[in-house]
Motif scaffolding. Structure first.
Motif, PDB file in Angstrom:
ATOM      1  N   MET A  74       0.840  -1.191   0.000  1.00 22.41           N
ATOM      2  CA  MET A  74       0.000   0.000   0.000  1.00 22.41           C
ATOM      3  C   MET A  74       0.881   1.249   0.000  1.00 22.41           C
ATOM      4  N   ASN A  75       0.461   2.225  -0.728  1.00 23.66           N
ATOM      5  CA  ASN A  75       1.137   3.511  -0.746  1.00 23.66           C
ATOM      6  C   ASN A  75       0.870   4.219   0.594  1.00 23.66           C
ATOM      7  N   PRO A  76       1.919   4.659   1.314  1.00 26.74           N
ATOM      8  CA  PRO A  76       1.721   5.286   2.632  1.00 26.74           C
ATOM      9  C   PRO A  76       0.796   6.500   2.611  1.00 26.74           C
ATOM     10  N   ILE A  77       0.711   7.174   1.479  1.00 26.52           N
ATOM     11  CA  ILE A  77      -0.147   8.370   1.413  1.00 26.52           C
ATOM     12  C   ILE A  77      -1.611   8.001   1.655  1.00 26.52           C
ATOM     13  N   LEU A  78      -1.941   6.723   1.447  1.00 25.50           N
ATOM     14  CA  LEU A  78      -3.314   6.257   1.639  1.00 25.50           C
ATOM     15  C   LEU A  78      -3.606   5.834   3.079  1.00 25.50           C
ATOM     16  N   LEU A  79      -2.587   5.800   3.920  1.00 19.58           N
ATOM     17  CA  LEU A  79      -2.801   5.453   5.324  1.00 19.58           C
ATOM     18  C   LEU A  79      -3.685   6.478   6.013  1.00 19.58           C
ATOM     19  N   ILE A 119       3.159  19.469   6.804  1.00 20.01           N
ATOM     20  CA  ILE A 119       3.267  19.010   5.411  1.00 20.01           C
ATOM     21  C   ILE A 119       3.853  17.600   5.373  1.00 20.01           C
ATOM     22  N   LYS A 120       4.895  17.352   6.154  1.00 22.38           N
ATOM     23  CA  LYS A 120       5.498  16.006   6.215  1.00 22.38           C
ATOM     24  C   LYS A 120       4.496  14.992   6.760  1.00 22.38           C
ATOM     25  N   PHE A 121       3.657  15.417   7.694  1.00 24.35           N
ATOM     26  CA  PHE A 121       2.602  14.553   8.237  1.00 24.35           C
ATOM     27  C   PHE A 121       1.653  14.145   7.112  1.00 24.35           C
ATOM     28  N   LEU A 122       1.214  15.117   6.348  1.00 20.54           N
ATOM     29  CA  LEU A 122       0.285  14.840   5.243  1.00 20.54           C
ATOM     30  C   LEU A 122       0.914  13.970   4.164  1.00 20.54           C
ATOM     31  N   LYS A 123       2.213  14.149   3.936  1.00 18.61           N
ATOM     32  CA  LYS A 123       2.933  13.360   2.929  1.00 18.61           C
ATOM     33  C   LYS A 123       3.380  12.001   3.470  1.00 18.61           C
ATOM     34  N   ARG A 124       3.124  11.755   4.764  1.00 22.62           N
ATOM     35  CA  ARG A 124       3.475  10.506   5.445  1.00 22.62           C
ATOM     36  C   ARG A 124       4.982  10.296   5.513  1.00 22.62           C
ATOM     37  N   GLU A 125       5.718  11.402   5.614  1.00 23.56           N
ATOM     38  CA  GLU A 125       7.173  11.344   5.760  1.00 23.56           C
ATOM     39  C   GLU A 125       7.587  11.278   7.218  1.00 23.56           C
ATOM     40  N   SER A 126       6.808  11.864   8.094  1.00 27.16           N
ATOM     41  CA  SER A 126       7.000  11.786   9.546  1.00 27.16           C
ATOM     42  C   SER A 126       5.694  12.226  10.192  1.00 27.16           C
ATOM     43  N   ASN A 176      11.148   4.479   7.218  1.00 27.37           N
ATOM     44  CA  ASN A 176      11.544   3.702   6.048  1.00 27.37           C
ATOM     45  C   ASN A 176      10.370   2.776   5.746  1.00 27.37           C
ATOM     46  N   TRP A 177       9.604   3.113   4.717  1.00 29.43           N
ATOM     47  CA  TRP A 177       8.391   2.356   4.401  1.00 29.43           C
ATOM     48  C   TRP A 177       8.704   0.988   3.800  1.00 29.43           C
ATOM     49  N   ASP A 178       9.914   0.779   3.293  1.00 29.49           N
ATOM     50  CA  ASP A 178      10.270  -0.522   2.719  1.00 29.49           C
ATOM     51  C   ASP A 178      10.380  -1.598   3.788  1.00 29.49           C
ATOM     52  N   ILE A 179      10.793  -1.250   4.997  1.00 29.80           N
ATOM     53  CA  ILE A 179      11.016  -2.257   6.047  1.00 29.80           C
ATOM     54  C   ILE A 179       9.683  -2.770   6.626  1.00 29.80           C
ATOM     55  N   PRO A 180       8.745  -2.028   7.089  1.00 28.96           N
ATOM     56  CA  PRO A 180       8.670  -0.621   7.494  1.00 28.96           C
ATOM     57  C   PRO A 180       9.145  -0.425   8.945  1.00 28.96           C
ATOM     58  N   LYS A 181       9.801   0.718   9.161  1.00 28.95           N
ATOM     59  CA  LYS A 181      10.317   1.037  10.488  1.00 28.95           C
ATOM     60  C   LYS A 181      10.361   2.545  10.664  1.00 28.95           C
ATOM     61  N   CYS A 182      10.582   2.966  11.914  1.00 23.49           N
ATOM     62  CA  CYS A 182      10.718   4.394  12.208  1.00 23.49           C
ATOM     63  C   CYS A 182      11.504   4.560  13.495  1.00 23.49           C
ATOM     64  N   GLU A 183      11.725   5.806  13.830  1.00 21.11           N
ATOM     65  CA  GLU A 183      12.360   6.190  15.082  1.00 21.11           C
ATOM     66  C   GLU A 183      11.388   7.115  15.812  1.00 21.11           C
TER      67      GLU A 183
END
Length: 186
Positions: free
Chosen positions: A1-6, A67-74, A97-104
């Motif tokens: 799934m494309n993260p923008i659709l989350l 903006i990053k929230f809306l773009k699903r970057e953070s 990192n949406w490929d893993i997916p993981k975050c900090e």
């Protein structure tokens, strides 16, 4: 799934707190005042807090975070007390990192609210949200090894200390090498 659709809610509630995206005009003045009040403590650990920013700079930073929230970057959340509406601090799901997916998870607290368990409560909720709603497979918390207050949060929440990287980063002021603790939960 494309993260923008989350579907990521702009607000999350805990027992005592409201975590909301920085989407309201004027949030910059509230956050800026907390930075000023907490400057001496923040300066020791955070590169962004080496100088007190102007209110306009803080407002721009929060709008960029939205903006990053809306773009699903953070996903940065401002933390408010449910009963008093006092601004407590910020907590973010970042370095995604949406490929893993993981975050900090990154966070800071207004000095006058430290020691009440608010940040533990906020980070616990973001961890649960990240693992269960977004389906991250790994969540990290990284902090300088000498930052005992910051280290206590992942330790109390059951994150595993996976290692301490020696001479891995620069101090917040950029003057010396520091060691970085990496905590993770999967």
């Amino acid at each position: 799934m494309n993260p923008i659709l989350l579907n990521v809610p702009p607000q999350i509630e805990t027992e005592r707190l409201i975590l909301r995206a920085p989407l309201q005009s004027g949030d910059g003045s509230i956050v800026n005042a907390a930075i000023k009040d907490s400057f001496n403590e923040l300066k020791a650990w955070l590169p962004f807090a080496q100088n007190i920013p102007a209110v306009e700079e803080t407002e721009m930073n929060l709008r960029e975070a939205h903006i990053k929230f809306l773009k699903r970057e953070s996903f940065r959340f401002l933390i408010f007390h449910k009963n008093t509406n006092d601004f407590i601090g910020t907590a973010s799901l970042q370095g995604i990192n949406w490929d893993i997916p993981k975050c900090e998870i990154g966070y800071w607290i207004h000095t006058k609210f430290g020691g009440n368990g608010y940040m533990i409560e906020a980070v616990k909720e973001l961890t649960n949200f990240g693992l269960n709603q977004i389906q991250f497979k790994r969540i990290e918390i990284r902090c300088e090894s000498a930052n005992i207050k910051s280290r206590s949060i992942p330790e109390k929440l059951g994150f595993e200390l996976e290692g301490i990287l020696k001479n891995e980063d620069l101090s917040a002021d950029g003057r010396k090498l520091t060691n970085t603790c990496i905590y993770a939960i999967t």
